[in-house]
Design an enzyme around this catalytic site. Structure first.
Site, short mmCIF file in Angstrom:
data_model
loop_
_atom_site.label_atom_id
_atom_site.label_comp_id
_atom_site.label_asym_id
_atom_site.label_seq_id
_atom_site.Cartn_x
_atom_site.Cartn_y
_atom_site.Cartn_z
N HIS A 1 0.84 -1.20 0.00
CA HIS A 1 0.00 0.00 0.00
C HIS A 1 0.88 1.26 0.00
O HIS A 1 0.62 2.20 -0.74
CB HIS A 1 -0.86 0.06 1.27
CG HIS A 1 -1.93 -0.99 1.39
ND1 HIS A 1 -2.06 -1.78 2.51
CD2 HIS A 1 -2.93 -1.36 0.56
CE1 HIS A 1 -3.11 -2.59 2.37
NE2 HIS A 1 -3.65 -2.37 1.19
N LYS B 1 -17.50 -6.45 7.26
CA LYS B 1 -16.26 -7.20 7.53
C LYS B 1 -15.89 -7.03 8.99
O LYS B 1 -16.16 -5.99 9.58
CB LYS B 1 -15.12 -6.62 6.68
CG LYS B 1 -14.97 -7.27 5.31
CD LYS B 1 -13.65 -6.84 4.69
CE LYS B 1 -13.49 -7.36 3.28
NZ LYS B 1 -12.26 -6.86 2.65
N ARG C 1 -2.37 -6.17 -8.36
CA ARG C 1 -1.31 -7.17 -8.15
C ARG C 1 -1.38 -8.31 -9.14
O ARG C 1 -0.38 -8.94 -9.45
CB ARG C 1 -1.42 -7.78 -6.74
CG ARG C 1 -0.96 -6.89 -5.63
CD ARG C 1 -1.52 -7.35 -4.31
NE ARG C 1 -2.97 -7.19 -4.28
CZ ARG C 1 -3.73 -7.35 -3.22
NH1 ARG C 1 -3.20 -7.70 -2.10
NH2 ARG C 1 -5.03 -7.16 -3.28
N SER D 1 -2.88 -7.52 3.20
CA SER D 1 -3.10 -7.35 4.65
C SER D 1 -3.42 -8.70 5.28
O SER D 1 -3.00 -8.99 6.41
CB SER D 1 -4.25 -6.38 4.92
OG SER D 1 -3.95 -5.11 4.40
#
Ligand code: ADP
Length: 179
Positions: A28, A52, A101, A139
């Site tokens: 990040h 979440k 990514r 993460s």
């Protein structure tokens, strides 16, 4: 350092980098540094997603982001729970920055970008390719490693490493991270 919500400066190009940042990783931060060079003002916006169950609270995530970006004068940290396009209007921002990514990221991101453009035709999404060093980094992976007391030194800034160690020692015996 407390992050303050900021409105876009008149005439300046304001971009928003939205995400969960639970917690912010070196991947990040690499995107933040590169994006900050491209815009007058970059707002890193933590999504307050009630569906979440995060490891770090929104305030903790904002605090960590503020600490690791304190050397970047045109970067501020904020949060939102409403639609991203509404948040952007309120900050006079018209560009969304997202990192890519993999092909999997791309498939999801193109759907999000199209939706946001549909909701507000003035908004563009700009994709930045991951630094290959961090192409595998997320993460979730960081949380998995830290939960089992693995070394995350090369994956997150030192402030985040300390916060992870503190979090997992305080929650020792509790269930692991989700999300
Ligand atoms: P979200 O839940 O919105 O995907 P994340 O915090 O996981 O939030 O990611 C925020 C953004 O940062 C996304 O665009 C994601 O693709 C990007 N990102 C995450 N990790 C990396 C990395 N290692 N390299 C480049 N971009 C990344």
């Amino acid at each position: 350092m407390e992050a303050t919500p900021t409105t876009g400066s008149p005439g300046g190009r304001v971009a928003v980098y939205p995400g969960s940042f639970d917690p912010v990783t070196c991947g990040h931060l690499d995107i933040i540094r590169r994006a900050a060079k491209q815009f007058d003002h970059l707002i890193v916006a933590v999504l307050n997603n009630t569906s979440k169950k995060p490891l770090f609270s929104v305030e903790e995530r904002k605090q960590l982001l503020a600490e690791v970006t304190q050397d970047l004068p045109n970067v501020t940290v904020d949060s939102f729970r409403d639609l991203l396009v509404h948040f952007m209007k309120s900050r006079q921002a018209d560009v969304i920055v997202r990192g890519i990514r993999s092909v999997t990221d791309f498939e999801y991101e193109i759907q999000m970008a199209s939706t946001n453009h549909q909701l507000d035709g003035d908004i563009e999404t700009i994709f930045m390719m991951t630094n290959p060093k961090y192409s595998y980094l997320s993460s979730s992976i960081v949380k998995e490693i830290a939960m089992f007391h693995g070394n995350v030194q090369d994956l997150v800034p030192p402030e985040v490493q300390r916060a992870l160690i503190a979090k997992f020692s305080e929650s020792a015996g509790a269930n692991g991270p989700q999300g």
